[in-house]
Write a protein that holds these residues in place. Structure first.
Motif, PDB file in Angstrom:
ATOM      1  N   ASN A  51      -5.408  -0.735   7.447  1.00  0.00           N
ATOM      2  CA  ASN A  51      -4.611  -0.491   6.428  1.00  0.00           C
ATOM      3  C   ASN A  51      -3.318  -1.331   6.285  1.00  0.00           C
ATOM      4  OD1 ASN A  51      -6.234   1.529   5.893  1.00  0.00           O
ATOM      5  ND2 ASN A  51      -5.244   3.404   6.972  1.00  0.00           N
ATOM      6  N   LYS A  52      -2.727  -1.696   7.341  1.00  0.00           N
ATOM      7  CA  LYS A  52      -1.647  -2.515   7.035  1.00  0.00           C
ATOM      8  C   LYS A  52      -2.130  -3.896   6.582  1.00  0.00           C
ATOM      9  CE  LYS A  52       1.397  -0.558  10.794  1.00  0.00           C
ATOM     10  NZ  LYS A  52       2.049  -1.066  12.197  1.00  0.00           N
ATOM     11  N   LEU A  53      -3.336  -4.374   7.134  1.00  0.00           N
ATOM     12  CA  LEU A  53      -3.607  -5.603   6.625  1.00  0.00           C
ATOM     13  C   LEU A  53      -4.150  -5.695   4.909  1.00  0.00           C
ATOM     14  CD1 LEU A  53      -4.287  -8.674   6.979  1.00  0.00           C
ATOM     15  CD2 LEU A  53      -6.725  -7.906   7.938  1.00  0.00           C
ATOM     16  N   ILE A  54      -4.426  -4.378   4.470  1.00  0.00           N
ATOM     17  CA  ILE A  54      -4.924  -4.345   3.096  1.00  0.00           C
ATOM     18  C   ILE A  54      -3.362  -4.400   2.288  1.00  0.00           C
ATOM     19  CG2 ILE A  54      -5.779  -2.722   1.357  1.00  0.00           C
ATOM     20  CD1 ILE A  54      -7.891  -1.994   3.476  1.00  0.00           C
ATOM     21  N   GLU A  55      -2.476  -3.763   2.944  1.00  0.00           N
ATOM     22  CA  GLU A  55      -1.354  -3.505   2.277  1.00  0.00           C
ATOM     23  C   GLU A  55      -0.610  -5.053   2.185  1.00  0.00           C
ATOM     24  OE1 GLU A  55       3.471  -1.804   2.910  1.00  0.00           O
ATOM     25  OE2 GLU A  55       1.662  -0.988   4.203  1.00  0.00           O
ATOM     26  N   LEU A  56      -0.950  -5.707   3.244  1.00  0.00           N
ATOM     27  CA  LEU A  56      -0.279  -7.007   3.210  1.00  0.00           C
ATOM     28  C   LEU A  56      -1.012  -7.900   2.102  1.00  0.00           C
ATOM     29  CD1 LEU A  56       2.054  -8.475   4.707  1.00  0.00           C
ATOM     30  CD2 LEU A  56      -0.012  -9.406   6.479  1.00  0.00           C
ATOM     31  N   LEU A  57      -2.410  -7.848   1.985  1.00  0.00           N
ATOM     32  CA  LEU A  57      -2.795  -8.511   1.046  1.00  0.00           C
ATOM     33  C   LEU A  57      -2.433  -8.145  -0.441  1.00  0.00           C
ATOM     34  CD1 LEU A  57      -6.410  -8.280   2.156  1.00  0.00           C
ATOM     35  CD2 LEU A  57      -5.402 -10.193   1.988  1.00  0.00           C
ATOM     36  N   GLY A  58      -2.088  -6.820  -0.520  1.00  0.00           N
ATOM     37  CA  GLY A  58      -1.422  -6.384  -2.057  1.00  0.00           C
ATOM     38  C   GLY A  58      -0.130  -7.018  -2.101  1.00  0.00           C
ATOM     39  N   ASP A  59       0.536  -7.164  -1.020  1.00  0.00           N
ATOM     40  CA  ASP A  59       1.868  -7.759  -1.094  1.00  0.00           C
ATOM     41  C   ASP A  59       1.915  -9.266  -1.808  1.00  0.00           C
ATOM     42  OD1 ASP A  59       2.991  -5.455  -0.326  1.00  0.00           O
ATOM     43  OD2 ASP A  59       3.517  -6.206   1.750  1.00  0.00           O
ATOM     44  N   LEU A  60       0.515  -9.968  -1.421  1.00  0.00           N
ATOM     45  CA  LEU A  60       0.534 -11.172  -1.685  1.00  0.00           C
ATOM     46  C   LEU A  60      -0.118 -11.410  -3.185  1.00  0.00           C
ATOM     47  CD1 LEU A  60      -1.230 -12.513   1.505  1.00  0.00           C
ATOM     48  CD2 LEU A  60       1.164 -13.362   0.738  1.00  0.00           C
ATOM     49  N   GLY A  61      -0.258 -10.387  -3.736  1.00  0.00           N
ATOM     50  CA  GLY A  61      -0.645 -10.545  -5.130  1.00  0.00           C
ATOM     51  C   GLY A  61      -2.338 -10.257  -5.052  1.00  0.00           C
ATOM     52  N   VAL A  62      -3.100  -9.634  -4.357  1.00  0.00           N
ATOM     53  CA  VAL A  62      -4.363  -9.429  -4.266  1.00  0.00           C
ATOM     54  C   VAL A  62      -4.386  -8.186  -5.128  1.00  0.00           C
ATOM     55  CG1 VAL A  62      -6.463  -9.100  -3.165  1.00  0.00           C
ATOM     56  CG2 VAL A  62      -4.914 -10.765  -2.183  1.00  0.00           C
ATOM     57  N   GLN A  63      -5.292  -7.860  -6.290  1.00  0.00           N
ATOM     58  CA  GLN A  63      -5.686  -6.654  -6.634  1.00  0.00           C
ATOM     59  C   GLN A  63      -6.460  -5.834  -5.777  1.00  0.00           C
ATOM     60  OE1 GLN A  63      -6.518  -6.956 -10.919  1.00  0.00           O
ATOM     61  NE2 GLN A  63      -6.244  -9.394 -10.622  1.00  0.00           N
ATOM     62  N   VAL A  64      -5.989  -4.851  -5.412  1.00  0.00           N
ATOM     63  CA  VAL A  64      -6.851  -3.924  -4.518  1.00  0.00           C
ATOM     64  C   VAL A  64      -7.148  -2.472  -5.091  1.00  0.00           C
ATOM     65  CG1 VAL A  64      -6.899  -2.707  -2.266  1.00  0.00           C
ATOM     66  CG2 VAL A  64      -5.502  -4.925  -2.484  1.00  0.00           C
ATOM     67  N   LYS A  65      -8.319  -2.270  -5.297  1.00  0.00           N
ATOM     68  CA  LYS A  65      -9.041  -0.910  -5.911  1.00  0.00           C
ATOM     69  C   LYS A  65      -9.851  -0.490  -4.844  1.00  0.00           C
ATOM     70  CE  LYS A  65     -11.065   1.113  -9.917  1.00  0.00           C
ATOM     71  NZ  LYS A  65     -11.888   0.965 -11.356  1.00  0.00           N
ATOM     72  N   GLN A  66      -9.547   0.969  -4.635  1.00  0.00           N
ATOM     73  CA  GLN A  66     -10.382   1.853  -3.941  1.00  0.00           C
ATOM     74  C   GLN A  66     -11.401   2.551  -4.330  1.00  0.00           C
ATOM     75  OE1 GLN A  66      -8.162   4.455  -0.984  1.00  0.00           O
ATOM     76  NE2 GLN A  66      -9.795   4.992   0.417  1.00  0.00           N
ATOM     77  N   LEU A  67     -12.470   2.206  -3.914  1.00  0.00           N
ATOM     78  CA  LEU A  67     -13.890   2.818  -4.902  1.00  0.00           C
ATOM     79  C   LEU A  67     -14.186   4.107  -4.132  1.00  0.00           C
ATOM     80  CD1 LEU A  67     -15.836  -0.582  -5.508  1.00  0.00           C
ATOM     81  CD2 LEU A  67     -14.032   0.469  -6.828  1.00  0.00           C
TER      82      LEU A  67
END
Length: 435
Positions: A51-67
């Protein structure tokens, strides 16, 4: 800081499903940075590190959508590299060991990268030399800030394929170099590459995205660099460390447990090692059924020598399960030597098991001898603290088999690698209270 209160001497019964593989997730999630196209990943474990890594990707500008609870769609078409210079990024990345896996994709696609000295378990020295030596072979140049920031700065503006012999068969090191090499110019050959199932999964996913990787499942990988990668769908394997943990739990607590959907062909020698401890199990399709056993006897070598279980690169036995093997042997009949070769601090939780009544000798930082109790006496509950992910679950197994109540502090370490472990075990008869 949270704790578990555990009522011991509980016999569990029922079915339990392993989570998605933690160690695979940390590689696969970082690979979404290699393309600007959507990447959908299934069977993602809901654990702290992921979950921390997914949050870090979001901070970098990656669009994250939980399906769904375990499926996400990622699209890295608006990545902001300037985030790498912020204090917030440095703080979050330094708290997460898996953040080092961001470096390979950033170098491959964006030709630059920054990463702080990563955190993680305090299990001994875990060097990053393999990562950086591989990047240097590809033409990257890096500097390390020796001040308080502790940042690695890497310039990869001229990545070119080459031959390299890795100094160790590091799983994360191999994965990081592979992710940088898939977008490098020319052909890269990696000898002494790790070949764990999780790395095979990564390479197969990258090939579906348009990479050209051959030699998958061997220790010799050949990568033909391509200009661009596309999107894909990927489903992660079940976590082999959880599967081994549940086998050991069933034996120690005399429980009847069916472990569902194990992808048995991908487990390597893990079931065989537990069988050498005398643990019975049946393969029922892709499920593993472990019956309740009052006694289990450790095998001896053919020459009569004491059984030794040690870790080794795949297809050898994974070091992440040595803590589980150690605790499972406590109630076996016979004697076992556990040899932890890779990490010099991973056996330092043995003192807690001895305090609970186990007959063990910590020979040195890498070896411990277990003299099985054979149910002649029961462990007793105590208060203890989880030093790392794997030792934490080993202590949990010991507590569930012990007489009386135990409390395990610092369970954030367990939560880093095991999804809702208390809820899932309580569902099959455990009595674990989260404080």
């Amino acid at each position: 800081m949270a704790s578990f209160r555990i009522a011991g001497d509980q016999h569990l019964k029922g079915e339990i499903s392993p989570q998605g593989a933690k160690n695979e997730a940390l590689q696969i999630l970082c690979a979404v940075l290699l393309t600007d196209q959507p990447v959908t990943i299934h069977n993602i474990p809901d654990i702290r590190d992921v979950n921390k890594l997914i949050e870090l990707l979001g901070d970098l500008g990656v669009q994250v959508k939980q399906l769904s609870p375990s499926s996400y769609r990622f699209q890295a078409d608006q990545v902001d590299i300037s985030i790498l210079d912020t204090a917030d990024y440095r703080e979050k990345a330094s708290a997460l060991r898996g953040s080092v896996m961001l470096l390979g994709p950033m170098l491959g696609r964006f030709k630059t990268g920054r990463i702080p000295r990563p955190g993680g378990d305090k299990i001994g020295r875990r060097r990053l030399d393999t990562h950086f030596l591989g990047f240097e072979k590809l033409g990257a140049k890096f500097n390390f800030d020796s001040d308080e920031s502790g940042m690695y700065h890497v310039d990869a503006s001229h990545l070119k394929g080459t031959y390299m012999l890795l100094d160790e068969a590091s799983v994360t090191g191999t994965a990081n170099v592979v992710m940088a090499a898939v977008l490098a110019e020319g052909t890269t050959t990696i000898y002494n590459a790790a070949c764990e199932p999780y790395l095979q999964q990564l390479c197969s996913m990258l090939n579906r995205m348009g990479a050209k990787i051959s030699g998958i499942s061997s220790n010799l990988l050949t990568i033909e660099g391509v200009d661009k990668l596309g999107g894909t769908d990927h489903t992660m394997l079940p976590d082999m460390i959880e599967i081994g943990s549940f086998i050991g739990l069933a034996a120690m607590t005399q429980s009847e447990i069916t472990i569902k959907n194990c992808q048995i062909p991908q487990l390597g020698i893990i079931p065989d090692v537990f069988k050498r401890l005398g643990i019975k199990m049946e393969f029922r399709g892709d499920d593993i059924f472990v019956p309740a056993q009052e006694h289990y006897q450790i095998e001896s070598f053919l020459d009569g020598g004491m059984m030794t279980v040690s870790d080794a690169p795949w297809p050898g036995f994974t070091p992440d399960l040595l803590s589980i093997v150690l605790v499972t042997a406590i109630q076996a009949q016979g004697t076992l030597l556990v040899h932890q070769k890779m990490f010099e601090s991973r056996l330092f939780f043995v003192d807690k098991l001895i305090e609970m009544g186990a007959q063990m000798i910590l020979c040195d930082p890498h070896r411990a001898t277990v003299i099985g109790l054979n149910r002649q006496q029961q462990l007793k509950g105590i208060r203890m603290s989880s030093p790392d992910i794997r030792a934490g679950v080993a202590l949990l197994i010991a507590a569930l088999s012990a007489k009386g109540e135990s409390i395990i502090d610092n369970i954030e370490q367990i939560d880093r690698g095991y999804q809702n472990i208390d809820g899932r075990l309580n569902a099959i008869g455990a009595k674990i209270e989260r404080l």
